[in-house]
Design an enzyme around this catalytic site. Structure first.
Site, PDB file in Angstrom:
ATOM      1  N   PRO A   2      -1.241   0.756  -6.412  1.00 58.76           N
ATOM      2  CA  PRO A   2      -1.229  -0.505  -5.659  1.00 58.76           C
ATOM      3  C   PRO A   2      -1.683  -0.308  -4.213  1.00 58.76           C
ATOM      4  O   PRO A   2      -1.232   0.613  -3.539  1.00 58.76           O
ATOM      5  CB  PRO A   2       0.235  -0.943  -5.732  1.00 58.76           C
ATOM      6  CG  PRO A   2       0.772  -0.265  -6.941  1.00 58.76           C
ATOM      7  CD  PRO A   2       0.065   1.049  -7.019  1.00 58.76           C
ATOM      8  N   GLU A   3      -2.582  -1.174  -3.768  1.00 60.88           N
ATOM      9  CA  GLU A   3      -3.093  -1.113  -2.405  1.00 60.88           C
ATOM     10  C   GLU A   3      -2.777  -2.435  -1.711  1.00 60.88           C
ATOM     11  O   GLU A   3      -1.987  -3.231  -2.214  1.00 60.88           O
ATOM     12  CB  GLU A   3      -4.589  -0.796  -2.432  1.00 60.88           C
ATOM     13  CG  GLU A   3      -4.882   0.511  -3.172  1.00 60.88           C
ATOM     14  CD  GLU A   3      -6.354   0.870  -3.250  1.00 60.88           C
ATOM     15  OE1 GLU A   3      -7.158   0.323  -2.464  1.00 60.88           O
ATOM     16  OE2 GLU A   3      -6.717   1.715  -4.093  1.00 60.88           O
ATOM     17  N   LYS A  54       0.401  -1.549   2.925  1.00 61.74           N
ATOM     18  CA  LYS A  54       0.941  -1.023   1.677  1.00 61.74           C
ATOM     19  C   LYS A  54       2.462  -1.079   1.629  1.00 61.74           C
ATOM     20  O   LYS A  54       3.101  -0.316   0.901  1.00 61.74           O
ATOM     21  CB  LYS A  54       0.485   0.428   1.478  1.00 61.74           C
ATOM     22  CG  LYS A  54      -0.998   0.570   1.193  1.00 61.74           C
ATOM     23  CD  LYS A  54      -1.331   2.003   0.828  1.00 61.74           C
ATOM     24  CE  LYS A  54      -2.787   2.156   0.462  1.00 61.74           C
ATOM     25  NZ  LYS A  54      -3.125   3.535   0.048  1.00 61.74           N
ATOM     26  N   ASN A 181      -7.534   3.887  -2.650  1.00 60.47           N
ATOM     27  CA  ASN A 181      -8.564   4.640  -3.363  1.00 60.47           C
ATOM     28  C   ASN A 181      -9.716   3.777  -3.870  1.00 60.47           C
ATOM     29  O   ASN A 181     -10.886   4.085  -3.632  1.00 60.47           O
ATOM     30  CB  ASN A 181      -7.916   5.387  -4.535  1.00 60.47           C
ATOM     31  CG  ASN A 181      -8.665   6.651  -4.883  1.00 60.47           C
ATOM     32  OD1 ASN A 181      -9.504   7.114  -4.125  1.00 60.47           O
ATOM     33  ND2 ASN A 181      -8.359   7.215  -6.032  1.00 60.47           N
TER      34      ASN A 181
END
Length: 383
Positions: A2-3, A54, A181
């Site tokens: 999760p971002e 985040k 990522n």
């Protein structure tokens, strides 16, 4: 993992799903979770959420007259690799529901669950955003675009993080809070920036760029939209993901819920793209070939071309008597655990001692009519 967009969608889900619901009782933690207990109990309270980068903050707010009387409590969540929230019937809890908030009667009893399959996520009691993180690239764009954050990036290019490749610098949450990522892969791909280019080199070019002063305001805006730079894409690309919706928080969760996201991806995990693990074990996706050397610690890439130790029962080959030390000096131990420098090597003297002990043992048990032992052919690799 999760971002920023996923945390924003999670907070939106919690606020929409819990709107009008009254929760009550204690907060229940899974016995297998290593996260702290949540010492909160109230006969009636609301739940709301907000996200920044985040991080996600969950606020438990007791209703007037609720017992026992107490102040609101805030919990700070980091989702790790697989964290998410689900609202389910209390008798049908999903696996890996490590923190559970139950609704109060009357009405069907529901549970808001923090679900984390891989258990890398965690929560902390307290409502303060983690210090040191920059403005959220998604929700605090004005702060990121203007002073201090954009200038914080361009004025601090001497920071050692910008000595690293741009693909690593983009994950530094002091400057790019919310980028992760898959976002770094998509941003660099759109700008055709080599991911292993030095971050300082890439960002210094932004300081040299100045819009044409003869352009009108509308023309400048149009030029920006048509040719965004890296810092602008750090906002617009996460925003695109949020606008897709879904990601486990749509009306229909499941495999088809991610179809729009997969169709949106241009680089991350796509066929025809290259991938490489960085020094933190994270996979970077990019277009083209890697200009850097293979990681010697990657077990799959180590070639066993040398001998770990000399066979203890081996005798010198004919014509090599008296040259054992020179012979042994050409043999270097190596294995699958990384370069030789990371491990203890045996000295030639200790290897000679082992070989001599093996010879003495062999002479005591071997048939003298049999030919003497010589090194196995495989033990000559690397000479």
């Amino acid at each position: 993992m999760p971002e920023g967009p996923e945390l924003h969608l999670a907070s939106h889900f919690v606020n929409e799903a819990c709107r009008g619901l009254v929760f009550g009782g204690c907060v229940e933690k899974s016995p297998v979770s290593r996260n702290p207990e949540v010492p909160f109990e109230s006969s009636a309270y609301y739940i709301s959420a907000s996200a920044r980068g985040k991080e996600l903050r969950l606020t438990l707010s007791p209703l007037p007259g609720a017992q026992p009387s107490r102040e609101p409590m805030a919990l700070m969540f980091h989702f790790g690799m697989s964290g998410s929230f689900q609202l389910v019937p209390s008798n049908a809890l999903p696996p890996h529901a490590h923190l559970r908030f139950y609704t109060a009667p009357p009405g069907p009893r529901l549970a808001l669950c923090f679900v984390d399959i891989r258990r890398f996520g965690h929560w902390d009691i307290g409502g303060e955003w983690q210090p040191g993180r920059g403005p959220c690239v998604l929700l605090e764009y004005e702060q990121f675009r203007l002073c201090p954050s954009r200038e914080n990036v361009l004025r601090n290019l001497e920071d050692k993080v910008f000595d690293r490749p741009i693909c690593e610098a983009l994950l530094d949450q002091r400057f790019f809070n919310g980028i992760g990522n898959y976002l770094r892969a998509e941003i660099l791909y759109r700008l055709k920036i080599p991911p292993f280019e030095k971050a300082r080199t890439v960002l210094e070019a932004l300081k040299q760029h100045r819009p044409n002063p003869e352009l009108t305001l509308s023309q400048k805006i149009k030029a920006k939209l048509q040719n965004p730079d890296l810092l602008e894409l750090c906002h617009s690309v996460p925003k695109e993901v949020v606008q897709l919706g879904g990601k486990g928080y749509g009306q229909e969760s499941g495999e088809e819920d991610f179809a729009a996201f997969r169709a949106w991806l241009q680089c991350y995990g796509m066929a025809g793209m290259s991938s490489l693990r960085d020094r933190h074990g994270r996979t970077i996706w990019f277009q083209g070939t890697s200009p850097i050397r293979r990681n010697p610690r990657d077990h799959s890439q180590v070639l066993r071309t040398e001998l770990r130790t000399l066979h203890p029962q081996a005798s010198p080959l004919p014509g090599h008597e008296g040259h054992e030390e020179d012979f042994l000096s050409k043999l270097h131990p190596i294995g699958l655990r990384g370069p030789v420098s990371n491990r203890t090597q045996k000295s030639p003297q200790s290897l000679r001692k082992e070989r001599k002990q093996g010879e003495e043992q062999t002479q005591a048990t071997a048939d003298p009519k049999r030919s003497r032992l010589t090194p196995h052919l495989w033990s000559l690799r690397g000479l």
